[in-house]
Design a protein around this motif. Structure first.
Motif, PDB file in Angstrom:
ATOM      1  N   GLN A 309     -24.610  71.238 110.948  1.00 55.99           N
ATOM      2  CA  GLN A 309     -25.209  71.882 109.764  1.00 55.99           C
ATOM      3  C   GLN A 309     -26.905  71.834 109.746  1.00 55.99           C
ATOM      4  N   GLN A 310     -27.207  70.709 109.909  1.00 58.66           N
ATOM      5  CA  GLN A 310     -28.654  70.363 109.920  1.00 58.66           C
ATOM      6  C   GLN A 310     -29.395  71.162 111.064  1.00 58.66           C
ATOM      7  N   GLU A 311     -28.660  71.384 112.289  1.00 54.70           N
ATOM      8  CA  GLU A 311     -29.139  72.412 113.254  1.00 54.70           C
ATOM      9  C   GLU A 311     -29.383  73.753 112.914  1.00 54.70           C
ATOM     10  N   ARG A 312     -28.257  74.166 112.045  1.00 59.91           N
ATOM     11  CA  ARG A 312     -28.263  75.558 111.449  1.00 59.91           C
ATOM     12  C   ARG A 312     -29.318  75.712 110.493  1.00 59.91           C
ATOM     13  N   MET A 313     -29.580  74.777 109.891  1.00 55.79           N
ATOM     14  CA  MET A 313     -30.409  74.738 108.658  1.00 55.79           C
ATOM     15  C   MET A 313     -31.911  75.106 109.255  1.00 55.79           C
ATOM     16  N   ALA A 314     -32.275  74.347 110.330  1.00 54.64           N
ATOM     17  CA  ALA A 314     -33.420  74.439 111.068  1.00 54.64           C
ATOM     18  C   ALA A 314     -33.695  75.808 111.654  1.00 54.64           C
TER      19      ALA A 314
END
Ligand SMILES: [Zn+2]
Length: 840
Positions: A309-314
């Protein structure tokens, strides 16, 4: 193409008489002409603008400037220009809050450390806070004063709500109020207000810290109503999970202002909120599988979000066209089934906000995209919605946020916060800093497939534009909604209209087009816009539609788009992160656009007048040449054009006396009485010779002068837009400023000069002034086309046999009557084969 055979203007000839008191030679012909006319028309002089009473005649000064009784006198805090004064101040209130949601009991428990900074010049011995959700306590002013109409009707939901209100208590329980050392402070709950007595007086420039602990049951929003609460999906084909919307969920400092002191008007459910700006740190503890949308920046994303999810946020932070899922539909579906038993704490920080709201659910799908702002920070536009919101929400929610940021940013100021969010839940539409609640969802068709109507689609886009727009008004331009709903709803609905029209061509906007307000404007069931919020009738028309339309009229017709946009931006910028009053808006718009607008505020905001101008008459005038040859010929032609008197017509062919005795005929029988005489010609020549060359030129003017008679039937003075259509098919449109009504607000005459012949005059041809009656806008008047609907005459009384599904059989016709026809005919008055009818 209609012919203009029906055209009939009164043909008027007028003498050009030099006005005694005016040096006509120094004036252009047209002005000289106008002055000549007005010399005759204007008999009285208006009183000057001062507190005097009109005791002669019925003159109305619609252009009187707003007096202290209408608008407070400017002072050091609020300048006469409409800008914040050089001593402007406002309080600051900072909050550190821990709150947890008990999913089973649907209750919030919170503790807030509040730091109140007194920037006012006054010493404060107590502070007021707001407990707005106390409006749903059983004995609140809001609950006890609910009135009902006299129809005796009650809805299913009203019955269910009444039961719920009887069976449980809502609102805050304040468990303690303490100073930082833990010592208790005296407090008192007055309806929706909480007074905290300070241990020491709070001096100007000083701060005080204190702590409040409370619990607050959330309520079923669809049942109880309001701007917060929960919605649970309980039906068999759904999952039993809930969406929680937390708003007005903590004790919020009431406003202390330069113009009202403490704002301690209870929340009655209508007039919304005004608050102080401050910084927030909020820790929200919810079930571990919830997604939380909140005012502020998520500061512990690394603890909360999975690495994926953090990757998607980036990825979303670099995606400027399409949203990226942070929580995918599949992840939300899995969470709905699993239902975590543990909790997680989401930590948010927000700076310079006037409120704080949040929402949580394991149902939430979460998407996000970045929005670029020229010369300002990028914004993350994000949406949180259950699967029941799709396919609409994935397609339109986040893009609608982005569009709002672009349009509002251009017309006011750049969006000042890092995130802008749209959350789907049970609340139809509500705004908080950085977060909005929006209700529309697609609907299921009869086969159970999700589908959506154009209404749902545009309803969703419009409500998101509207609610996100509120992050400007009133979340940043911090007007007082509890007093003046229109200040945020009206201004915001205006900008919403602009943004909608920039979303797609011919976007079906509900409000903003002047044509859409005329029905309301002519109705008698209305109050002025400047009515206290809780007393407003027909809120949607009054506080949204009418002020939004007023601004459209100002923008497109009165001021003009470029100057209006400049002035509106000036207002928004001046009052960004400050607290304007209506007068600050009125003054800024006026002085920044260079347009006197007191008449406009009076008509649209202070009164229930409407615009209805009537074009009652048009007369066509040409200049009398004073040349006997020309004028005689004209008079003869006019006379001959008239129909012969009927008696004379019937006498035609009869013998007259002179037939037998022509000697009675003399000069007068041979000469047309209208033919010019030698004396007339000599006198005319002498008079012409005495004129200056300029004056002689005037007599040779061939232009036509159209004298228009206008009546103001609606009371509101308005610009007069006139379209002249000429016999050659061309046209000319003239926009006359509202000041045309300054000498007489009810009736005026106005002259239009043209070399061409006019065939039709139309008032407000583009329907831009909200003129409520167009039938009086044409000269000559027009036949109004209409469609006649053919209908069948209504059915008579219903057939009771048919209603009981009885076929016509021997048995049904021979059923024994309730009363014997023989015995009862007289008594029942019915008789007939089937006997008497029972009374209905
Ligand atoms: Zn609104």
């Amino acid at each position: 193409m209609p012919s203009f055979q029906h055209y009939s203007v009164t043909l008027l000839r007028f003498e050009l008489i030099p006005c005694q008191k005016i040096q006509m030679k120094n004036l252009s012909l047209f002005w000289a002409f106008l002055i000549a006319i007005s010399c005759a028309v204007v008999g009285t002089h208006p009183v000057s603008a001062q507190a005097v009473q009109q005791t002669k005649g019925d003159f109305q000064d619609k252009f009187r400037q707003l007096d202290p009784e209408d608008a407070p006198t400017p002072n050091d805090y609020r300048a006469a220009s409409g800008a914040p004064g050089h001593k402007y101040w406002q309080q600051k209130v900072d909050y550190k809050i821990n709150v947890s949601l008990n999913e089973a009991t649907k209750t919030l428990s919170g503790a807030a450390d509040i730091t109140y900074t007194n920037n006012s010049p006054d010493t404060l011995t107590y502070l007021w806070l707001m407990l707005d959700q106390n409006d749903v306590k059983k004995n609140s002013i809001a609950e006890l004063t609910q009135t009902t109409d006299e129809t005796g009707r009650i809805s299913f939901n009203q019955v269910r709500r009444a039961q719920a209100m009887r069976d449980s208590e809502g609102g805050f329980t304040i468990t303690k109020v303490t100073n930082p050392a833990g010592a208790g402070l005296m407090f008192d709950v007055v309806d929706t207000l909480l007074r905290v007595d300070l241990a020491e007086p709070l001096q100007p420039g000083q701060s005080v810290a204190f702590k409040v602990d409370w619990t607050l049951p959330m309520r079923d929003s669809r049942l109880i109503g309001g701007r917060n609460g929960y919605e649970c999906f309980t039906k068999a084909d759904q999952d039993g999970n809930c969406i929680f919307l937390a708003a007005q969920w903590f004790p919020r400092a009431a406003v202390y202002s330069d113009y009202e002191g403490w704002h301690n008007k209870s929340f009655l459910g209508r007039g919304e909120f005004t608050l102080e700006f401050g910084d927030y740190e909020v820790a929200i503890t919810v079930p571990a599988d919830f997604a939380v949308s909140s005012t502020g920046d998520l500061v512990n994303a690394n603890e909360i979000l999975s690495p994926a999810q953090q990757e998607r946020m980036a990825k979303a932070r670099a995606s400027y066209r399409d949203p990226v899922y942070i929580v995918t539909p599949q992840e939300a579906a899995a969470a709905e089934k699993a239902k975590a038993a543990t909790t997680k704490t989401w930590r948010f920080k927000a700076q310079n906000v006037r409120d704080f709201a949040w929402a949580g659910s394991r149902k939430f799908i979460w998407d996000a995209m970045a929005v670029k702002q020229p010369g300002a920070n990028d914004v993350m536009a994000m949406s949180f919605f259950p699967k029941e919101g799709d396919p609409l929400w994935s397609a339109y929610s986040t893009k609608s946020i982005a569009h709002t940021i672009n349009v509002y940013g251009r017309l006011t100021f750049a969006y000042p916060y890092p995130v802008a969010q749209s959350v789907n839940g049970p609340v139809g539409g509500m705004e908080y800093p950085m977060i909005t609640f929006n209700g529309p969802r697609p609907e299921k068709d009869s086969a159970g497939n999700l589908t959506y109507s154009d209404r749902s689609k545009y309803g969703l886009i419009s409500v998101i534009i509207h609610e996100v727009g509120h992050i400007w008004f009133p979340m940043v331009v911090n007007s007082d909604e509890r007093q003046w709903t229109w200040m945020d709803e009206g201004l915001n609905t205006f900008l919403q209209y602009v943004a909608e029209q920039e979303w797609s061509e011919a976007y079906p906007s509900r409000r903003g087009d002047p044509r859409d307000i005329t029905e309301y404007m002519r109705s008698s069931n209305q109050v002025p816009i400047m009515t206290q919020s809780d007393s407003v009738q027909r809120l949607g028309d009054n506080a949204y539609g009418k002020p939004a339309t007023a601004l459209v009229v100002l923008r497109e017709t009165v001021i003009g788009r470029a100057r209006f946009d400049r002035a509106f931006k000036e207002y928004a910028t001046r009052w960004r992160f400050k607290r304007p009053t209506p007068y600050d808006f009125f003054r800024t718009m006026e002085e920044s656009s260079g347009t006197d607008l007191d008449w406009f505020w009076r008509a649209w905001f202070y009164s229930t007048d409407h615009v209805d101008i009537s074009l009652t008459n048009v007369r066509e005038g040409t200049i009398d040449t004073q040349n006997p040859d020309i004028e005689s010929a004209r008079r003869i032609a006019e006379r001959d054009a008239k129909p012969i008197e009927l008696g004379q017509l019937n006498n035609k062919g009869m013998k007259i006396y002179a037939d037998n005795d022509p000697s009675v005929l003399d000069y007068y029988d041979r000469t047309d009485p209208l033919s010019p005489t030698k004396g007339q010609k000599t006198r005319a020549a002498t008079a012409r010779a005495a004129l200056s060359p300029e004056e002689r030129a005037v007599l040779d003017v061939k232009d036509r002068f159209y004298i228009l008679s206008l009546e103001n039937k609606g009371g509101a003075v308005s610009p007069v837009i006139l379209k002249f259509t000429f016999k050659d098919g061309t046209s000319d449109t003239v926009a006359i400023p509202a000041e045309i009504w300054r000498y007489d607000a009810r009736k005026v005459n106005w002259t239009y000069m043209t070399a061409k012949e006019v065939s039709q005059v139309e008032l407000d041809p583009r329907q831009e002034t909200a003129d409520v009656d167009r039938s009086n806008n044409y000269f000559p008047t027009r036949i109004e086309p209409t469609r006649l609907e053919v209908f069948k005459a209504a059915q008579g009384p219903r057939n009771q046999m048919q209603d009981n599904d009885l076929a016509v059989t021997q048995e049904s016709t021979q059923t024994k009557p309730a009363v014997s026809p023989k015995a009862g005919a007289g008594a029942t008055g019915a008789g007939g084969a089937t006997g008497a009818r029972p009374n209905r």
